[in-house]
Design an enzyme around this catalytic site. Structure first.
Site, PDB file in Angstrom:
ATOM      1  N   ARG A  15      20.440  -3.624  -1.504  1.00 16.24           N
ATOM      2  CA  ARG A  15      20.808  -2.369  -1.321  1.00 16.24           C
ATOM      3  C   ARG A  15      19.469  -1.293  -2.111  1.00 16.24           C
ATOM      4  O   ARG A  15      19.742  -0.361  -2.437  1.00 16.24           O
ATOM      5  CB  ARG A  15      21.888  -1.623  -2.037  1.00 16.24           C
ATOM      6  CG  ARG A  15      23.241  -2.521  -1.425  1.00 16.24           C
ATOM      7  CD  ARG A  15      23.589  -2.160  -0.084  1.00 16.24           C
ATOM      8  NE  ARG A  15      24.779  -2.764   0.580  1.00 16.24           N
ATOM      9  CZ  ARG A  15      24.721  -4.051   0.848  1.00 16.24           C
ATOM     10  NH1 ARG A  15      23.478  -4.655   1.124  1.00 16.24           N
ATOM     11  NH2 ARG A  15      25.988  -4.804   1.128  1.00 16.24           N
ATOM     12  N   SER A  53      31.181   2.810   0.780  1.00 12.20           N
ATOM     13  CA  SER A  53      31.285   2.209  -0.368  1.00 12.20           C
ATOM     14  C   SER A  53      30.792   3.084  -1.693  1.00 12.20           C
ATOM     15  O   SER A  53      29.621   3.542  -1.460  1.00 12.20           O
ATOM     16  CB  SER A  53      30.507   0.827  -0.468  1.00 12.20           C
ATOM     17  OG  SER A  53      31.154  -0.101   0.460  1.00 12.20           O
ATOM     18  N   GLU A  57      26.221   3.513  -5.244  1.00 10.08           N
ATOM     19  CA  GLU A  57      25.768   3.346  -4.064  1.00 10.08           C
ATOM     20  C   GLU A  57      25.922   4.584  -3.294  1.00 10.08           C
ATOM     21  O   GLU A  57      24.738   4.770  -2.567  1.00 10.08           O
ATOM     22  CB  GLU A  57      26.503   2.232  -3.259  1.00 10.08           C
ATOM     23  CG  GLU A  57      25.977   1.806  -2.054  1.00 10.08           C
ATOM     24  CD  GLU A  57      26.642   0.699  -1.282  1.00 10.08           C
ATOM     25  OE1 GLU A  57      26.709   0.586  -0.290  1.00 10.08           O
ATOM     26  OE2 GLU A  57      27.285  -0.272  -2.173  1.00 10.08           O
TER      27      GLU A  57
END
Length: 324
Positions: free
Chosen positions: A183, A232, A302
């Site tokens: 990520r 998310s 995130e």
């Protein structure tokens, strides 16, 4: 009370803006362009006509003025005090191209929805893109955060990325230049991705369709896809799942004002009605604090949080219960 002054900034850019073809909006409401439907004003929003227009505009903006880019507004939480400087919102007309450019290669503009590249790959029998069918958002965001799902990641498919920096200079980055990890990309934060080339492999269309259907069914079953959500909320810690940690700490269904951790998937934060940016972020930090207390693990956001707090409504990480 308004915390930004877009007209003043626009005036400071001078007469050069008359040659700009894109749309410039002072004091632009961010709650209209983000999936959470919350947050304050962007001091100045610019929607470039194309890459040339983007380059020309950036050359007008003084270096001390902050510049950030958004795509379709997913994975983004805007604070209620607004965003100082310039927010660049890429348009589908200038940055939504999608085409086959060679054997098993696809060119995609930064604002192209992730699911569209999966659909094109299916049409041409190109494997390796099925996972994009389950990722909300656009290609630019996928490039920036190495988006992934259902066993696939962006870094596996990227060949080269085209970008413009803060000063309006153009760049072409290889997969190695992007420096991908979970990520994350090591590419300079000021780079605005305009498009990228991806590569897959020959695969039977029936197999691709089967994999995409599995992704769709899974997403519809376990994610609140019809709610106002950014996707998310927290990254999965190594060897663990964020949703499981949240659930074990009692966070499933937790509400603060109009903000809620989804009862369906508790790593998804949703705006149940008229939640403010403050309520959404405060809920997130409350959950982080509870998980830290319960398991000793510090969840990392995130979702990208941007902008200023309203005076008197500042929020500390973990609500001040740990050194964030």
């Amino acid at each position: 009370m308004k915390q930004v002054n877009g007209q003043k900034l626009l005036d400071a850019l001078g007469n050069g803006v008359s040659a700009i073809r894109g749309r410039i909006t002072p004091d632009a409401p961010m709650d209209r362009v983000t999936w959470f439907r919350a947050g304050g004003l962007a001091e100045l929003m610019f929607q470039p006509h194309d890459t040339d227009d983007l380059v020309a505009f950036l050359k007008l903006v003084p270096e001390e003025v902050p510049v950030m880019v958004i795509g379709v507004g997913s994975n983004l939480l805007v604070r209620d005090g607004g965003i100082p400087g310039v927010v660049i919102r890429l348009s589908a007309k200038g940055f939504g191209d999608l085409e086959i450019v060679g054997e098993n290669r696809i060119k995609a503009g930064a604002i192209c929805p992730d699911k569209n590249i999966a659909a094109m790959a299916l049409d041409h029998g190109i494997g390796g893109f099925y996972f994009y069918y389950g990722i909300p958002g656009s290609i630019g965001g996928a490039l920036r955060m190495n988006a992934g799902a259902n066993g696939g990641e962006t870094r596996e498919r990227v060949v080269e990325v085209h970008a413009v920096d803060r000063r309006g200079n153009r760049h072409v980055l290889s997969n190695a230049d992007m420096g991908y990890s979970y990520r994350h990309t090591a590419a300079a934060k000021d780079l605005i991705f305009t498009h990228a080339i991806f590569e897959g492999f020959p695969e039977d269309k029936a197999k691709i369709r089967h994999d995409m259907d599995a992704v769709r069914q899974h997403r519809e079953t376990v994610q609140p896809i019809r709610e106002k959500t950014g996707g998310s909320t927290f990254k999965n810690p190594e060897g663990n799942s964020a949703w499981k940690l949240i659930d074990e700490a009692g966070g499933r269904g937790m509400m603060i004002g109009g903000a809620q951790m989804s009862p369906l998937h508790c790593n998804f934060m949703i705006n149940t009605g008229q939640a403010s940016g403050y309520e959404l972020e405060y809920l997130g930090e409350t959950v982080r604090a509870q998980v830290l207390e319960h398991s000793g693990i510090k969840l990392e956001w995130e979702i990208k949080r941007i902008g200023k707090f309203m005076p008197g409504y500042e929020i500390k990480e973990f609500l001040g219960r740990a050194d964030g």
